[in-house]
Scaffold this active site. Sequence first.
Site, mmCIF file in Angstrom:
data_model
loop_
_atom_site.group_PDB
_atom_site.id
_atom_site.type_symbol
_atom_site.label_atom_id
_atom_site.label_comp_id
_atom_site.label_asym_id
_atom_site.label_seq_id
_atom_site.Cartn_x
_atom_site.Cartn_y
_atom_site.Cartn_z
ATOM 1 C CD GLN A 117 -2.826 -1.015 2.460
ATOM 2 O OE1 GLN A 117 -2.458 -1.613 3.448
ATOM 3 N NE2 GLN A 117 -3.933 -0.303 2.440
ATOM 4 C CB CYS A 148 -9.023 -1.024 2.468
ATOM 5 S SG CYS A 148 -7.344 -1.190 1.834
ATOM 6 C CG LEU A 149 -5.523 2.834 6.125
ATOM 7 C CD1 LEU A 149 -4.124 2.843 6.735
ATOM 8 C CD2 LEU A 149 -6.345 3.989 6.665
ATOM 9 C CG HIS A 187 -7.786 -6.261 4.768
ATOM 10 N ND1 HIS A 187 -9.004 -5.748 4.379
ATOM 11 C CD2 HIS A 187 -6.868 -5.333 4.392
ATOM 12 C CE1 HIS A 187 -8.820 -4.573 3.781
ATOM 13 N NE2 HIS A 187 -7.525 -4.294 3.787
ATOM 14 C CD GLU A 188 -3.575 -4.836 6.362
ATOM 15 O OE1 GLU A 188 -2.974 -4.451 5.336
ATOM 16 O OE2 GLU A 188 -4.550 -4.232 6.829
ATOM 17 C CG HIS A 204 -3.415 -4.914 1.052
ATOM 18 N ND1 HIS A 204 -3.946 -4.205 -0.002
ATOM 19 C CD2 HIS A 204 -4.111 -4.520 2.154
ATOM 20 C CE1 HIS A 204 -4.932 -3.427 0.457
ATOM 21 N NE2 HIS A 204 -5.053 -3.607 1.753
HETATM 22 NI NI NI Z 1 -6.329 -2.682 3.143
#
Ligand code: NI
Length: 174
Positions: free
Chosen positions: A51, A92-93, A134-135, A138
């Site tokens: 990210q 999510c950021l 979730h991470e 990514h």
């Molecule tokens: Ni995220």
Amino acid sequence: MPLLTILKYPDPRLQRVASPVQAVDARVRTLVADMLQTMYEAQGIGLAATQVDVHERVIVIDVSEDRSQPLVLINPELVWASPERQRSDEGCLSVPGIYDGVERATAVRVLALNEHGQSREEAAEGLLAVCIQHEMDHLLGKVFVEYLSPLKRNRIKTKMLKRREDAAPARGAA
Ligand code: NI
């Protein structure tokens, strides 16, 4: 402002697959510190290196109420996932302002290095288990909206692209 710039969906760099960290050295510890600061300033509960456009297998998480329990997962590997699954709302950021339901394993065990290069196994359930999964997605180039229906995903994509246009400085602005 967060220290590192967080890529926003549908930036194609979010689809890159991260490589394993070769050595947990000063460079990686600096990355971890910067990612933690960025995550806290953005009021997130987790951040993957992908990210912030660093394509190495590094994750930081803090799901504690008072933001006092940072968890660093380097080269995380899923050891076990419960057959029981549960749907919960995720955000999510990289997709600010969007929350939707995703089904995941309710509990997981993950093997990872910490920022000192020490290997340990983490058992997680509830919010922490969701966040880890979730991470880890990514790091494989997967954003949570990919679990949603194509219709919803397209709607989110359009909204995000529109917002990016709105945020762009007006021509001729000082
Ligand atoms: Ni995220």
